[in-house]
Scaffold this motif. Structure first.
Motif, mmCIF file in Angstrom:
data_model
loop_
_atom_site.group_PDB
_atom_site.id
_atom_site.type_symbol
_atom_site.label_atom_id
_atom_site.label_comp_id
_atom_site.label_asym_id
_atom_site.label_seq_id
_atom_site.Cartn_x
_atom_site.Cartn_y
_atom_site.Cartn_z
ATOM 1 N N TYR A 194 0.834 -1.220 0.000
ATOM 2 C CA TYR A 194 0.000 0.000 0.000
ATOM 3 C C TYR A 194 0.859 1.257 0.000
ATOM 4 O O TYR A 194 1.804 1.401 0.772
ATOM 5 C CB TYR A 194 -0.926 0.022 1.212
ATOM 6 C CG TYR A 194 -1.713 1.316 1.331
ATOM 7 C CD1 TYR A 194 -2.825 1.554 0.536
ATOM 8 C CD2 TYR A 194 -1.303 2.313 2.222
ATOM 9 C CE1 TYR A 194 -3.529 2.742 0.626
ATOM 10 C CE2 TYR A 194 -2.014 3.501 2.322
ATOM 11 C CZ TYR A 194 -3.126 3.712 1.525
ATOM 12 O OH TYR A 194 -3.820 4.892 1.607
ATOM 13 N N LYS A 195 0.496 2.188 -0.894
ATOM 14 C CA LYS A 195 1.119 3.511 -0.930
ATOM 15 C C LYS A 195 0.022 4.555 -0.975
ATOM 16 O O LYS A 195 -0.946 4.426 -1.725
ATOM 17 C CB LYS A 195 2.030 3.648 -2.159
ATOM 18 C CG LYS A 195 3.285 2.791 -2.109
ATOM 19 C CD LYS A 195 4.175 3.049 -3.316
ATOM 20 C CE LYS A 195 5.443 2.217 -3.258
ATOM 21 N NZ LYS A 195 6.322 2.450 -4.438
ATOM 22 N N ASN A 196 0.175 5.572 -0.174
ATOM 23 C CA ASN A 196 -0.813 6.644 -0.136
ATOM 24 C C ASN A 196 -0.838 7.347 -1.496
ATOM 25 O O ASN A 196 0.167 7.918 -1.921
ATOM 26 C CB ASN A 196 -0.459 7.637 0.972
ATOM 27 C CG ASN A 196 -1.615 8.540 1.339
ATOM 28 O OD1 ASN A 196 -2.367 8.987 0.471
ATOM 29 N ND2 ASN A 196 -1.746 8.830 2.619
ATOM 30 N N PRO A 197 -1.987 7.323 -2.201
ATOM 31 C CA PRO A 197 -2.023 7.864 -3.567
ATOM 32 C C PRO A 197 -2.253 9.366 -3.656
ATOM 33 O O PRO A 197 -2.281 9.918 -4.760
ATOM 34 C CB PRO A 197 -3.208 7.114 -4.189
ATOM 35 C CG PRO A 197 -4.145 6.909 -3.044
ATOM 36 C CD PRO A 197 -3.259 6.674 -1.845
ATOM 37 N N PHE A 198 -2.438 10.033 -2.506
ATOM 38 C CA PHE A 198 -2.791 11.449 -2.535
ATOM 39 C C PHE A 198 -1.611 12.338 -2.159
ATOM 40 O O PHE A 198 -0.710 11.937 -1.434
ATOM 41 C CB PHE A 198 -3.963 11.713 -1.580
ATOM 42 C CG PHE A 198 -5.189 10.920 -1.921
ATOM 43 C CD1 PHE A 198 -6.045 11.328 -2.930
ATOM 44 C CD2 PHE A 198 -5.475 9.745 -1.244
ATOM 45 C CE1 PHE A 198 -7.173 10.594 -3.260
ATOM 46 C CE2 PHE A 198 -6.602 8.997 -1.561
ATOM 47 C CZ PHE A 198 -7.449 9.421 -2.570
ATOM 48 N N HIS A 199 -1.659 13.568 -2.668
ATOM 49 C CA HIS A 199 -0.588 14.523 -2.394
ATOM 50 C C HIS A 199 -0.532 14.820 -0.895
ATOM 51 O O HIS A 199 -1.566 15.006 -0.254
ATOM 52 C CB HIS A 199 -0.813 15.815 -3.183
ATOM 53 C CG HIS A 199 0.392 16.688 -3.217
ATOM 54 N ND1 HIS A 199 0.723 17.528 -2.177
ATOM 55 C CD2 HIS A 199 1.370 16.845 -4.153
ATOM 56 C CE1 HIS A 199 1.834 18.166 -2.480
ATOM 57 N NE2 HIS A 199 2.255 17.772 -3.676
ATOM 58 N N PRO A 200 0.691 14.871 -0.305
ATOM 59 C CA PRO A 200 0.841 15.059 1.141
ATOM 60 C C PRO A 200 0.182 16.316 1.705
ATOM 61 O O PRO A 200 -0.083 16.396 2.903
ATOM 62 C CB PRO A 200 2.360 15.110 1.337
ATOM 63 C CG PRO A 200 2.898 14.329 0.201
ATOM 64 C CD PRO A 200 1.983 14.616 -0.961
ATOM 65 N N SER A 201 -0.067 17.331 0.882
ATOM 66 C CA SER A 201 -0.664 18.567 1.387
ATOM 67 C C SER A 201 -2.185 18.489 1.490
ATOM 68 O O SER A 201 -2.812 19.433 1.971
ATOM 69 C CB SER A 201 -0.286 19.739 0.476
ATOM 70 O OG SER A 201 -0.895 19.594 -0.798
ATOM 71 N N THR A 202 -2.786 17.378 1.061
ATOM 72 C CA THR A 202 -4.248 17.304 0.987
ATOM 73 C C THR A 202 -4.866 16.600 2.192
ATOM 74 O O THR A 202 -4.228 15.783 2.863
ATOM 75 C CB THR A 202 -4.687 16.551 -0.284
ATOM 76 O OG1 THR A 202 -4.187 15.199 -0.228
ATOM 77 C CG2 THR A 202 -4.156 17.232 -1.535
#
Length: 234
Positions: free
Chosen positions: A43-51
């Protein structure tokens, strides 16, 4: 075009207070981060870290004490709408400004014997230094605490007293005693039915809300707003 944040500071954005600005862009093809399978090793977080979507998509989201905060939304003036949402299953809450999540925070609701009742409420009164008239501590005549979890209806020993529990930054939702206030927060229910909040969260909400601000308490979580999803740039 937005510049990418240096990789060295990305982990910092995932810890503690998370501040970001709303981009205003919609990404309707992106999944709701609450539906992602975070149990798989790859699993990898698919969203930009600022969101906000990235915050919810973290593997530790349901266990963390971290607080997400969007200062741009909190400072927005005027606010067309504002609302507090409490999710009992996740033991987390969201403060929404104009339909977007301005804060996401841990909380503790009522234990099984004193369950927090679901429903749609509004803030009906506020008091910064409220004291409970239902729950607190019982003391004997010598001033020794003999019950740290007493109710006001318990018999008071001769010469003793009942002291109601402090509930700072109290926001009342019902005349039966349901409300929001500062209290000890765990990642599970611990209260007598009220919604306990971290101090910094309760103080911000107290300043942001007013009489009539809607508060929804339910078991299931809110979907993440589409406008707060931005994909990770590969």
């Amino acid at each position: 075009m937005k510049r990418l944040l240096p990789l060295a500071i990305l982990p910092v954005l995932c810890m503690g207070w998370m501040s970001c600005s709303h981009s205003g862009k919609e990404h309707s093809s992106l999944p709701d981060p609450r539906t992602l399978d975070k149990s798989v090793p790859e699993y990898k977080n698919p969203f930009h870290p600022s969101t906000y979507a990235h915050f919810v998509a973290r593997k530790d989201y349901k266990k963390t004490y971290d607080i997400y905060k969007d200062d741009t939304l909190l400072k927005r003036t005027p606010k067309k709408s504002r609302k507090i949402f409490v999710c009992l299953n996740d033991q987390r809450g969201q403060y929404l400004v104009d339909g977007l999540v301005a804060m996401d925070f841990p909380l503790s609701s009522g234990v099984k014997a004193y369950p927090t009742k679901t429903g749609d409420y509004t803030v009906i009164s506020k008091k910064e230094d409220h004291i409970s008239n239902l729950y607190g501590k019982m003391y004997d005549a010598e001033g020794k605490c003999i019950n740290y979890n007493a109710e006001s209806t318990d018999p008071v020993p001769e010469g003793g007293r009942f002291d109601g529990s402090p509930m700072p930054y109290w926001q009342r939702l019902t005349n039966a005693g349901l409300g929001l206030h500062i209290g000890k927060v765990r990642r599970y229910p611990v209260s007598h039915g009220c919604v306990r909040l971290p101090r910094n969260v309760a103080q911000i909400l107290y300043k942001q809300t007013s009489i009539g601000t809607p508060v929804t308490i339910q078991n299931t979580p809110l979907p993440v707003p589409e406008a707060q999803k931005t994909p990770m740039v590969q």
